[in-house]
Scaffold this active site. Structure first.
Site, PDB file in Angstrom:
ATOM      1  N   LYS A   1      -0.197  21.760  -7.496  1.00 17.44           N
ATOM      2  CA  LYS A   1      -0.454  20.451  -6.891  1.00 17.44           C
ATOM      3  C   LYS A   1      -1.611  19.686  -7.517  1.00 17.44           C
ATOM      4  CE  LYS A   1       1.269  18.810  -3.680  1.00 17.44           C
ATOM      5  NZ  LYS A   1       1.311  19.143  -2.239  1.00 17.44           N
TER       6      LYS A   1
ATOM      7  N   GLU B   1      -5.365   8.468  -0.620  1.00 16.52           N
ATOM      8  CA  GLU B   1      -4.963   8.960   0.715  1.00 16.52           C
ATOM      9  C   GLU B   1      -6.093   8.795   1.715  1.00 16.52           C
ATOM     10  OE1 GLU B   1      -2.643  12.741   0.974  1.00 16.52           O
ATOM     11  OE2 GLU B   1      -2.878  12.702  -1.188  1.00 16.52           O
TER      12      GLU B   1
ATOM     13  N   LYS C   1     -23.733  -1.385  17.383  1.00 22.69           N
ATOM     14  CA  LYS C   1     -24.287  -1.014  16.074  1.00 22.69           C
ATOM     15  C   LYS C   1     -23.492   0.035  15.322  1.00 22.69           C
ATOM     16  CE  LYS C   1     -28.382  -2.644  17.791  1.00 22.69           C
ATOM     17  NZ  LYS C   1     -27.581  -2.849  19.022  1.00 22.69           N
TER      18      LYS C   1
ATOM     19  N   HIS D   1      12.118  -4.007   0.413  1.00 23.84           N
ATOM     20  CA  HIS D   1      12.630  -2.906   1.259  1.00 23.84           C
ATOM     21  C   HIS D   1      12.477  -1.553   0.550  1.00 23.84           C
ATOM     22  CE1 HIS D   1      14.612  -6.138   3.590  1.00 23.84           C
ATOM     23  NE2 HIS D   1      14.850  -6.648   2.397  1.00 23.84           N
TER      24      HIS D   1
ATOM     25  N   SER E   1      -4.553  21.924  -4.532  1.00 23.54           N
ATOM     26  CA  SER E   1      -4.263  22.530  -3.240  1.00 23.54           C
ATOM     27  C   SER E   1      -4.825  23.940  -3.243  1.00 23.54           C
ATOM     28  CB  SER E   1      -2.751  22.564  -3.031  1.00 23.54           C
ATOM     29  OG  SER E   1      -2.400  23.590  -2.140  1.00 23.54           O
TER      30      SER E   1
END
Ligand code: ARG
Length: 464
Positions: free
Chosen positions: A288, A295, A330, A161, A282
């Site tokens: 960043k 991703e 295809k 969980h 970024s």
């Protein structure tokens, strides 16, 4: 006076030229030219077989072989003139062959049809792509094994969980990924068996009146056998659906791996570092470092599952035998193969560039009462029923939550309030190392077990 459209190989029946847009709309040359090597291989085998049954003379056969080899080269050099007028890869090649070798080229299509030809080409194409996908799967598996070996003793929290559940080793976690990929390979091999059956000779739908030798063409092309039923063989695309289903499963696995990597690379988990070469910055936020590769792979999994659904929908309303609908098979197939190969390749390249932040993993495992089950098992060892032990540990955890302490930080007298069976030796099992080392059965997370699993996995890889 009617005009005869002589541009096309299949045109004499038509009094009028094809509408210009319909010509573009119905043509597949922009995408099916990728199957040119397979189309040529199929034609070479067909020509050799036609010669053995007396349809082609040896000179005609040799002319065809020579012509097809020239075409191969032209395609490789980029000098081949693909024309929309010839609709698809099959007719483009045949038209050029006739240009190059004359009459012999016009005889090549004896005893076959584009319907069995295209089904054969796709199967040859997928056979090849399965080889490429399998190679990338092996590269990824080997990269996972190397990292698992390095991190066999690294303790991290195991989650259920997405809540800390019990301590595990990072090597064990990585070996779970390895197992998924083993099943993917098995599925791929199983699907290969049904791909590797030859439709050629089924002709348009009913077979052909020429005394063709299908076993010979099957042998020349490396197929396990000729197909059993001509109607089925020209219309069947089950193998294509299976291939995209297997591909969807592989991408689903990569997507799950991706999700974990993305979480682990976040500041909140901070379990791993992904090398700069596999991340991007970024354009606006200077701080960043984004895990773009996982991703993007997570994102790409959706399109492959989309292709699976497209192919199922493509087939569901089709009566026997071949229908033009099938030309739509295809692009999803090619994109499935490309996406798989590229995603697996990016992943296999990235895994050796991931480093574990062992201390952070360890500290995270210490939070969240990850050894609570070990305490319960300890009490069971002292003769207490598991349900009662579960209750006792629940009380101890509540004390830990209230006083903001891990179980290993609660004193012995305090623990003994909940059960007199708890003794000093409890602190050995409340450690993370003790917890993982105790799980040493087959399939367990103990470092020794993980090392054994890696060894067995390496042997499996060598035996493939
Ligand atoms: N381009 C077609 C395809 O991809 C080849 C077969 C066409 N056959 C036909 N009779 N129209 O399926």
């Amino acid at each position: 006076m009617t005009t005869v459209n002589t541009d096309k190989l299949s045109s004499a029946r038509f009094a009028h030229a094809t509408d210009a847009f319909v010509e573009i709309f119905t043509s597949s040359i922009d995408f099916d030219r990728r199957m040119a090597p397979q189309d040529i291989a199929g034609s070479l085998a067909h020509a050799k077989m036609l010669c053995t049954i007396g349809i082609l003379t040896e000179t005609e056969r040799d002319d065809i072989i020579k012509g097809l080899n020239i075409i191969s080269e032209e395609i490789e050099q980029g000098t081949f003139n693909w024309s929309i007028k010839q609709e698809d890869v099959h007719m483009n090649i045949e038209a050029r062959l006739t240009e190059l070798v004359g009459l012999a080229g016009k005889k090549l299509h004896t005893g076959r049809s584009r319907n069995d030809q295209v089904a054969t080409d796709i199967r040859l194409y997928l056979r090849n792509e399965i080889g490429n996908i399998n190679n990338q799967l092996s590269r990824l598996q080997n990269a996972i094994l190397d990292l698992a070996e390095q991190e066999a003793e690294t303790v991290m929290p195991g989650f259920t969980h997405l809540q800390v559940a019990q301590p595990v080793t990072f090597g064990h976690h990585l070996m779970a990924w390895f197992e998924m990929l083993c099943r993917d390979k098995e599925r791929l091999q199983d699907c290969y068996k049904r791909i590797n059956i030859m439709p050629l000779g089924s002709a348009a739908l009913a077979g052909t009146s020429y005394p063709i030798n299908r076993q010979m063409t099957a042998d020349l092309l490396g197929f396990s056998r000729p197909s059993n039923n001509s109607l089925d063989a020209v219309s069947d695309r089950d193998f294509a659906i299976e291939f995209t289903a297997v591909g969807s499963m592989i991408m689903m696995h990569l997507s799950r791996f991706s999700e974990e990597l993305i979480l682990w690379a976040s500041a909140q988990f901070d379990f791993i570092d992904i090398a700069d070469a596999f991340c991007t910055g970024s354009s606006i936020m200077p701080q960043k470092k984004n895990p773009d590769v996982p991703e993007l792979v997570r994102g790409k999994s959706g399109r492959v599952t989309g292709h699976l659904i497209s192919l199922l929908m493509l087939m569901k309303g089709q009566p026997l035998a071949y229908n033009k609908d099938n030309q739509e098979d295809k692009e999803p197939l090619f994109d499935t193969a490309d996406t798989l190969i590229n995603s697996l390749r990016a992943f296999a390249d990235m895994i050796p560039n991931i480093s574990a932040k062992r201390e952070n993993m360890y500290n995270a495992a210490k939070q969240g009462f990850a050894t609570a089950t070990d305490l319960a098992d300890y009490l069971v060892g002292k003769g207490i029923a598991f349900r009662d032990a579960h209750e006792i540990v629940g009380l101890a955890v509540r004390l830990g939550v209230e006083s903001n302490r891990d179980l290993s930080e609660i004193s012995l007298p305090e623990l003994q309030q909940f059960s007199v069976e708890i003794k000093q030796d409890v602190f050995e099992i409340l450690t993370l190392e003790g917890s993982v080392a105790a799980r040493k059965h087959i399939g367990g997370t103990a470092p020794d077990t993980v090392f054994a699993a890696i060894k067995a996995a390496r042997e499996l890889m060598l035996s493939e």
